[in-house]
Scaffold this motif. Structure first.
Motif, PDB file in Angstrom:
ATOM      1  N   UNK A   1       0.828  -1.204   0.000  1.00 56.24           N
ATOM      2  CA  UNK A   1       0.000   0.000   0.000  1.00 56.24           C
ATOM      3  C   UNK A   1       0.864   1.256   0.000  1.00 56.24           C
ATOM      4  N   UNK A   2       1.938   1.243   0.815  1.00 54.13           N
ATOM      5  CA  UNK A   2       2.831   2.408   0.875  1.00 54.13           C
ATOM      6  C   UNK A   2       3.472   2.626  -0.490  1.00 54.13           C
ATOM      7  N   UNK A   3       3.878   1.521  -1.126  1.00 55.69           N
ATOM      8  CA  UNK A   3       4.560   1.620  -2.420  1.00 55.69           C
ATOM      9  C   UNK A   3       3.617   2.170  -3.492  1.00 55.69           C
ATOM     10  N   UNK A   4       2.387   1.686  -3.463  1.00 54.50           N
ATOM     11  CA  UNK A   4       1.406   2.184  -4.440  1.00 54.50           C
ATOM     12  C   UNK A   4       1.107   3.657  -4.175  1.00 54.50           C
ATOM     13  N   UNK A   5       0.979   4.009  -2.880  1.00 53.01           N
ATOM     14  CA  UNK A   5       0.603   5.376  -2.498  1.00 53.01           C
ATOM     15  C   UNK A   5       1.638   6.411  -2.952  1.00 53.01           C
TER      16      UNK A   5
ATOM     17  N   UNK B   1       1.280  17.166   1.725  1.00 54.84           N
ATOM     18  CA  UNK B   1       1.027  16.709   3.102  1.00 54.84           C
ATOM     19  C   UNK B   1       0.362  15.324   3.164  1.00 54.84           C
ATOM     20  N   UNK B   2       1.099  14.332   2.684  1.00 59.48           N
ATOM     21  CA  UNK B   2       0.600  12.958   2.728  1.00 59.48           C
ATOM     22  C   UNK B   2       0.771  12.332   4.094  1.00 59.48           C
ATOM     23  N   UNK B   3      -0.107  11.373   4.400  1.00 53.99           N
ATOM     24  CA  UNK B   3      -0.008  10.704   5.696  1.00 53.99           C
ATOM     25  C   UNK B   3      -0.391   9.235   5.555  1.00 53.99           C
ATOM     26  N   UNK B   4       0.464   8.375   6.098  1.00 54.00           N
ATOM     27  CA  UNK B   4       0.169   6.944   6.124  1.00 54.00           C
ATOM     28  C   UNK B   4       0.021   6.533   7.588  1.00 54.00           C
ATOM     29  N   UNK B   5      -1.049   5.800   7.893  1.00 55.03           N
ATOM     30  CA  UNK B   5      -1.252   5.332   9.263  1.00 55.03           C
ATOM     31  C   UNK B   5      -1.374   3.809   9.245  1.00 55.03           C
ATOM     32  N   UNK B   6      -0.534   3.160  10.034  1.00 49.65           N
ATOM     33  CA  UNK B   6      -0.641   1.711  10.197  1.00 49.65           C
ATOM     34  C   UNK B   6      -1.247   1.412  11.564  1.00 49.65           C
TER      35      UNK B   6
ATOM     36  N   UNK C   1      10.178   3.847   6.773  1.00 49.60           N
ATOM     37  CA  UNK C   1       9.473   4.627   5.742  1.00 49.60           C
ATOM     38  C   UNK C   1       9.346   6.094   6.126  1.00 49.60           C
ATOM     39  N   UNK C   2       9.232   6.379   7.429  1.00 45.66           N
ATOM     40  CA  UNK C   2       9.081   7.787   7.816  1.00 45.66           C
ATOM     41  C   UNK C   2      10.318   8.586   7.410  1.00 45.66           C
TER      42      UNK C   2
END
Lengths: 248, 254
Positions: free
Chosen positions: B123-127, B137-142, B172-173
């Protein structure tokens, strides 16, 4: 009786930012050593709610308990939220430190937080269940840095106290958490920020760059709201990724 | 005026996984109420459509198996072309597994890792693909678990799959900070979910009261996690990245 949010160290920096923001929907107790500075902050606050001033020097720990108890009694108020934003930081190699520096740092950063917590959780003095306590710690709490050993120790101890208090007060549904900011430009840190070569070197260590007081007060607002009713005993690091960055 | 995150989510397009039940459903509803446009993924179509009934704002369903990474990529890119680029991702889908060491096998552990961990990387890679990410200002939450932080028996596969998310979050951060994408992870304690209510044989009253006592503030509710997800997806947390946030009623503080 009216309920108030107490913000220590609100004459400047992060504490001032928190106070101004919260004043639009909460009654605020501003705290600091210098009444004239606090009066100026009061002018910057919203006048929709009540603003009181508690003038007090946290270095004089033996006076804190009496001073706060009297303040609560004389104003006939209750405190339902406590944000400890007062902090004392002096960068000095450990070999140059003194007993008085150690004592002053611990007094302001740690012992005052303990004594204020003691007073406001005492129902004879503050007769309501507190909603929550927030300590403004530092991201150095879990790490080491040159010339910051005493400051770091005071913040680690503050977080240790935070965890213990969180467990002890959980049966009363009082939540206790710490926020661990990275470098924010405030009067406390302005010496560092005035050294442009030093600050540009420091900035490189922050993957998202340096932060602002506003970043911290946004998280304070979240943590004192009911939206965080299940959160207690935790350290919230907010430092643009500084403490997980080992890319050098 | 009480605190709310409304204004900071009204222009956001967020992808959520695990949206058919529990934390995923509550979070979808909350984010939608806060004004976000949503792309909701789940393998359970009936549950997913039920969630959408409660969402007041524009919501796009995508029924698929997250572990099918090729299809995942094609479908997301396709939907983004039609509906616009994404601002955030919350990976909430997860599979529990209570299996003692003697019964674990590489294939059963891999199955857990595929959903809980590898799909997070996918998902991170696709995003981060410039055709997918809006660029600002993207944000990924696991979502991991207290089991990613503390030990318990019969939990080796689940615990390691969740602890791996902490490593993913931290690396990743740093890697994504230059792209202005933040990556954070929430480690929840025990949440009262439908799964608990529907499995009275496993979760009898005695076991529930034992679980309750492990948390100084008692068991949590899905919405407790949803609020923090909303905060992390909003610009209010624009200086937070690489954090593992324990939301557990004090479980890990004792």
């Amino acid at each position: 009786m009216k309920t108030f949010t107490l913000i220590t160290g609100s004459s400047s920096g992060i504490g001032q930012n928190i106070a101004i923001k919260l004043s639009s929907y909460k009654n605020i107790i501003l705290h600091g050593r210098d009444r004239s500075k606090l009066e100026k902050v009061k002018m910057m606050c919203s006048n929709d709610n009540e603003i009181l001033i508690w003038e007090n020097d946290l270095k004089k720990i033996e006076e804190i308990e009496n001073s706060l108890s009297n303040f609560i009694r004389d104003n006939n108020i209750l405190i339902n939220t406590f944000i400890h934003s007062a902090g004392y930081m002096k960068m000095l190699p450990f070999k140059m430190s003194s007993f008085s520096l150690i004592q002053e740092t611990l007094n302001v950063n740690l012992i005052s937080a303990m004594l204020i917590s003691k007073i406001i959780t005492n129902k004879k003095i503050n007769n309501l269940d507190l909603s929550c306590i927030i300590f403004i710690s530092s991201n150095i709490s879990n790490f080491g840095a040159k010339a910051l050993s005493i400051y770091g120790a005071s913040k680690s101890a503050l977080d240790g106290f935070m965890r213990g208090l969180a467990i002890e007060l959980s049966s009363r549904k009082i939540r206790v958490n710490s926020i661990l900011p990275g470098g924010i430009k405030t009067p406390m840190t302005e010496n560092i920020y005035n050294d442009s070569e030093l600050i540009s070197r420091i900035e490189l260590q922050y993957p998202l760059g340096l932060g602002e007081s506003n970043d911290i007060s946004n998280l304070v607002e979240f943590l004192i709201s009911d939206n965080s009713r299940w959160i207690t005993g935790q350290q919230f690091v907010i430092d643009g990724g500084r403490t997980i960055n080992i890319s050098g | 005026m009480e605190y709310n995150v409304f204004h900071s989510l009204s222009n956001k397009f967020i992808l959520l996984t695990g949206a058919s039940s529990g934390i995923g459903r509550e979070t979808s509803i909350l984010l939608s109420k806060l004004g976000a446009k949503l792309l909701l993924i789940d393998i359970n179509e009936i549950g997913l459509l039920k969630t959408i009934e409660y969402c007041p704002n524009e919501t796009i369903p995508l029924v698929l198996d997250l572990t099918d990474s090729e299809t995942l990529k094609i479908k997301i890119i396709d939907l983004v072309k039609k509906h616009g680029k994404l601002d955030g991702v919350a990976h909430i889908a997860g599979k529990p597994s209570i299996v003692p060491l003697k019964s674990i096998s590489q294939s059963s552990a891999t199955e857990i890792f595929q959903l809980n961990t590898y799909s997070a990387i996918d998902l991170a890679k696709i995003f981060v693909n410039h055709n997918v990410f809006s660029g600002q200002s993207g944000s990924i939450v696991f979502i991991s678990s207290v089991y990613g932080l503390v030990g318990s028996s019969a939990n080796v596969a689940y615990a390691s799959s969740k602890a791996a998310l902490h490593g993913i979050t931290k690396s990743l951060s740093i890697e994504l900070a230059p792209k202005k994408i933040r990556v954070n992870c929430i480690a929840p304690g025990f949440i009262k979910t439908e799964m608990m209510a529907n499995n009275k044989d496993k979760f009898n009253d005695e076991y529930i009261s034992k679980l309750d006592k492990m948390h100084p503030l008692g068991l949590g509710e899905a919405i407790d996690i949803s609020y923090m997800i909303a905060f992390l997806l909003s610009d209010l947390s624009k200086w937070m990245t690489g954090s593992i946030l324990s939301l557990d009623g004090g479980f890990t503080a004792q």
